[in-house]
Write a protein that holds these residues in place. Structure first.
Motif, short mmCIF file in Angstrom:
data_model
loop_
_atom_site.label_atom_id
_atom_site.label_comp_id
_atom_site.label_asym_id
_atom_site.label_seq_id
_atom_site.Cartn_x
_atom_site.Cartn_y
_atom_site.Cartn_z
N ALA A 94 140.63 74.31 105.12
CA ALA A 94 140.06 73.37 106.09
C ALA A 94 141.10 72.80 107.03
CB ALA A 94 139.35 72.23 105.34
N VAL A 95 142.31 72.53 106.54
CA VAL A 95 143.31 71.83 107.37
C VAL A 95 144.29 72.77 108.05
CG1 VAL A 95 143.16 69.77 105.93
CG2 VAL A 95 144.92 71.47 105.44
N PRO A 99 141.60 75.93 111.42
CA PRO A 99 142.14 75.48 112.72
C PRO A 99 143.02 76.53 113.40
CG PRO A 99 142.28 73.70 111.13
CD PRO A 99 141.86 74.91 110.37
N ILE A 523 133.76 63.21 118.74
CA ILE A 523 133.93 63.15 117.28
C ILE A 523 134.16 64.56 116.73
CG2 ILE A 523 132.79 62.56 115.09
CD1 ILE A 523 131.31 60.37 116.55
N TRP A 525 135.81 66.93 118.13
CA TRP A 525 137.20 67.34 118.37
C TRP A 525 138.21 66.48 117.62
CZ3 TRP A 525 137.58 71.95 120.02
CH2 TRP A 525 136.66 72.47 120.93
N LEU A 526 137.78 65.38 117.04
CA LEU A 526 138.72 64.49 116.34
C LEU A 526 139.40 65.23 115.18
CD1 LEU A 526 139.83 61.61 116.20
CD2 LEU A 526 137.96 61.05 114.63
N TRP A 527 138.62 65.96 114.40
CA TRP A 527 139.18 66.69 113.27
C TRP A 527 140.15 67.78 113.73
CZ3 TRP A 527 140.20 66.83 108.35
CH2 TRP A 527 140.47 68.05 107.73
N TRP A 528 139.76 68.51 114.76
CA TRP A 528 140.62 69.61 115.23
C TRP A 528 141.90 69.08 115.85
CZ3 TRP A 528 138.92 73.60 112.90
CH2 TRP A 528 137.55 73.75 112.68
N ARG A 529 141.83 67.96 116.53
CA ARG A 529 143.05 67.36 117.07
C ARG A 529 144.01 66.98 115.94
NH1 ARG A 529 139.63 65.04 121.27
NH2 ARG A 529 140.49 65.58 123.33
N ALA A 530 143.48 66.36 114.88
CA ALA A 530 144.32 65.95 113.76
C ALA A 530 145.00 67.16 113.12
CB ALA A 530 143.48 65.19 112.73
N CYS A 531 144.26 68.24 112.97
CA CYS A 531 144.84 69.45 112.35
C CYS A 531 145.86 70.11 113.27
CB CYS A 531 143.74 70.44 112.00
SG CYS A 531 142.62 69.87 110.70
#
Length: 629
Positions: A94-95, A99, A523, A525-531
């Motif tokens: 996932a992380v 990505p 929201i 893109w928030l996860w993809w930005r963090a990764c």
């Protein structure tokens, strides 16, 4: 838009003085398309597109799902706590895995270029693409050697009994199907004697000293298949049966890639689906065997050890397995995605391929350990003593287990044919990376010569792979695997993230993706930005810092062999600073203009906008041409 339409109509109407000329030009264009394997339905008339979405997905799944899913993941799961290992494994998927896969497939699809030319939007990083191609060359050399091993075992399986099922004429005195030991007994108060036993239970257990032996499958692998020498220092002659299998392997690859994706896209209908048929057949057969439950318990059952999650090595193994099993940073994902149509839903595809890949690993684990459990039951050993990884699992432990089944040649043929198809799918994409970059570099010269490029590339790689089929060949294979690819891929992946998200701009890249798949909520893109910005780079750095030098069993590599491995790394990575310096040296203007030109030569979103206009104009042009003709 009115301005583009006026320019379009002016250009079109000026070129139609007579209907006959239009027809002649149209026929000439069709001939050019036929020569370059581009069809009229292709969106990209210069490079062509996949004939169907199905061919792309099968090719991508075939590339991602490889030998590591079968011979490495099951052992890692057993070694790192069984079912508990799935927790860090899917977290790393996932992380880091999804990505990175999403990044590379989006990059290739947006630019419609191979792993070198995609960096035209960031010229100073174009050396990263060259490094990826260098890695693909090394990987293609040794990966086809593994295909040659599979071919040899496939041909050897057409015998009954299987040649590795017992100690035949080719074995030496250390070969045995049963344990050997020496019984140390007291004959007189001051005299001692030794008595060799095979299965003698008259000796007290405390007095038995075990004698090292080798199973028939282990000796067949070392003495017959590899004719293995004592180390990298002792090269020995070419093993000719492996050289012929290597030649056959390259002939299969060249035939599948003869016309690029137009031919390989048809081959993958079989090579990408057949492994799943075999896995299911072997799983069903394995579950019916006595002892299969014990094997599955060791793999992912009640013997799972959750305390292993506290060990950093477990998380490192999960991260590296995800990274390598998805074939990231080698250029293959970018090259295959570059033949997609512009508005293809690349996010959905990336998610599907990654989940399919990991599901295949879990399925392969059940298949492998069900039969290894039966082998342990028959031999009277615990599963931990028969569970191996890598070459040991694929060419020693599993063939040994299959030899103990009824109709053993049938199961052996199915297993090694499955390994062959798994290897070929991955090899298709690896060679396609090289061919794609050559055609992208010289499109006018090489676009219509794709068959020559495919055959020429395979011929050169075959010659480069001959040292890997000498008696020291297995040491070269492992050296190139761990040094030439493993270490370099971590570096190129890290630089890929830095270049795209820290220099080109993460927000700009996200807008480019939305141009293809449509606007998404912030929201999303928030996860993809963090990764992309934080988590994935940290995982790559951690994996890089824990890199280990290679070894083969108890054989350690000499100092010059390790130094040669570092030379392979240098050869691949040296292109990154060399290309950067060359770009800076040839840039014009003052220092600030030079820096700006090598960091952001072309605004990629502008390229995407022009591409959208081009697609709209081309569609109208085809409509008007059909009406006039």
């Amino acid at each position: 838009m009115r301005k583009y339409w006026r320019s379009f109509t002016d250009a079109i109407l000026r070129n139609f003085p007579t209907t006959g000329k239009v027809k002649d030009d149209h026929e000439k264009h069709q001939r050019q398309q036929h020569e370059s394997n581009v069809t009229s339905s292709d969106e990209n008339i210069d490079r062509g597109n996949w004939a169907s979405k199905r061919e792309y997905m099968l090719s991508m799944i075939g590339y991602a799902v490889g030998l590591g899913n079968v011979w490495r993941f099951p052992y890692l799961a057993y070694k790192n706590g069984g079912g508990a290992f799935l927790i860090p494994y899917f977290i790393m998927l996932a992380v880091a895995g999804i990505p990175m896969f999403f990044l590379e497939s989006s990059f290739g699809q947006f630019c419609s270029q191979g792993p070198i030319n995609v960096w035209r939007s960031l010229p100073i990083f174009q050396g990263v693409g060259v490094a990826m191609v260098a890695v693909s060359v090394l990987m293609a050399i040794y990966y086809n050697v593994i295909i040659a091993y599979s071919l040899y075992y496939l041909f050897a399986s057409f015998q009954f009994p299987l040649p590795w099922s017992d100690c035949f004429d080719w074995s030496n005195t250390n070969c045995s199907l049963t344990p050997r030991g020496s019984c140390f007994t007291i004959i007189e108060p001051i005299l001692t004697g030794n008595m060799t036993l095979w299965e003698n239970h008259t000796c007290p257990e405390k007095d038995i000293i075990s004698i090292p032996i080798q199973s028939p499958s282990e000796q067949y692998w070392d003495l017959v298949t590899l004719q293995r020498s004592s180390g990298l220092d002792e090269t020995g002659p070419v093993v000719w049966h492996l050289a012929l299998c290597l030649l056959l392997g390259w002939l299969l690859v060249a035939a599948a890639l003869y016309k690029g994706i137009q031919s390989s896209g048809k081959v993958v209908y079989f090579t990408a689906t057949f492994p799943y048929v075999v896995l299911l057949i072997l799983l069903i057969r394995g579950l019916t065997l006595e002892g299969a439950r014990d094997g599955i318990e060791f793999y992912i059952g009640s013997k799972s050890n959750l305390t292993k999650l506290a060990e950093s090595e477990v998380w490192r193994d999960a991260a590296t397995q995800i990274f390598y099993t998805l074939s990231l940073a080698g250029g293959g994902v970018t090259a295959l995605s570059s033949y997609n149509k512009f508005h293809n839903n690349v996010f959905k595809d990336a998610l599907t391929v990654c989940l399919t890949n990991c599901g295949t690993s879990v399925l392969a684990g059940f298949t492998i350990f069900s039969i290894l459990g039966h082998m342990a039951h028959v031999s009277g050993k615990p599963v931990s003593e028969v569970a191996l990884s890598g070459f040991g699992l694929a060419f020693i432990a599993y063939p040994d287990a299959l030899s103990k089944l009824p109709i053993s040649p049938l199961w052996s043929i199915l297993f090694f044919f499955m390994l062959l198809t798994l290897g070929l799918d991955t090899q298709f994409a690896g060679v396609e990376v090289i061919s794609t970059c050559l055609v992208d570099a010289f499109p006018k010269t090489l676009k219509s010569k794709r068959p020559i490029i495919s055959v020429g590339t395979c011929s050169i790689l075959f010659l480069l792979g001959l040292p890997c089929v000498t008696q020291a060949g297995i040491y070269w294979v492992i050296l190139m695997d761990q040094f030439g690819t493993g270490f370099v891929l971590l570096i190129t992946a890290l630089l890929e993230l830095i270049g795209v998200f820290y220099i080109y701009g993460g927000n700009r890249f996200i807008k480019d993706i939305e141009m293809m798949i449509g606007t998404r909520h912030s929201i999303f893109w928030l996860w993809w930005r963090a990764c992309w910005f934080f988590i994935s780079p940290m995982i790559l750095v951690w994996s890089w810092l824990t890199f280990r030098p290679p070894s083969y069993g108890t054989v350690q590599y000499p100092a010059w062999g390790v130094a040669l491995g570092w030379c392979m790394i240098t050869f691949c990575l040296l292109w990154i600073p060399l290309v950067a310096v060359w770009k800076i040296f040839h840039a014009q203007g003052n220092p600030w203009k030079v820096l700006a030109s090598v960091l952001r030569k072309k605004r990629q979103s502008s390229l995407g906008t022009l591409k959208l206009y081009y697609l709209q104009i081309r569609e109208m042009h085809q409509t008007l041409t059909n009406i006039i003709i």
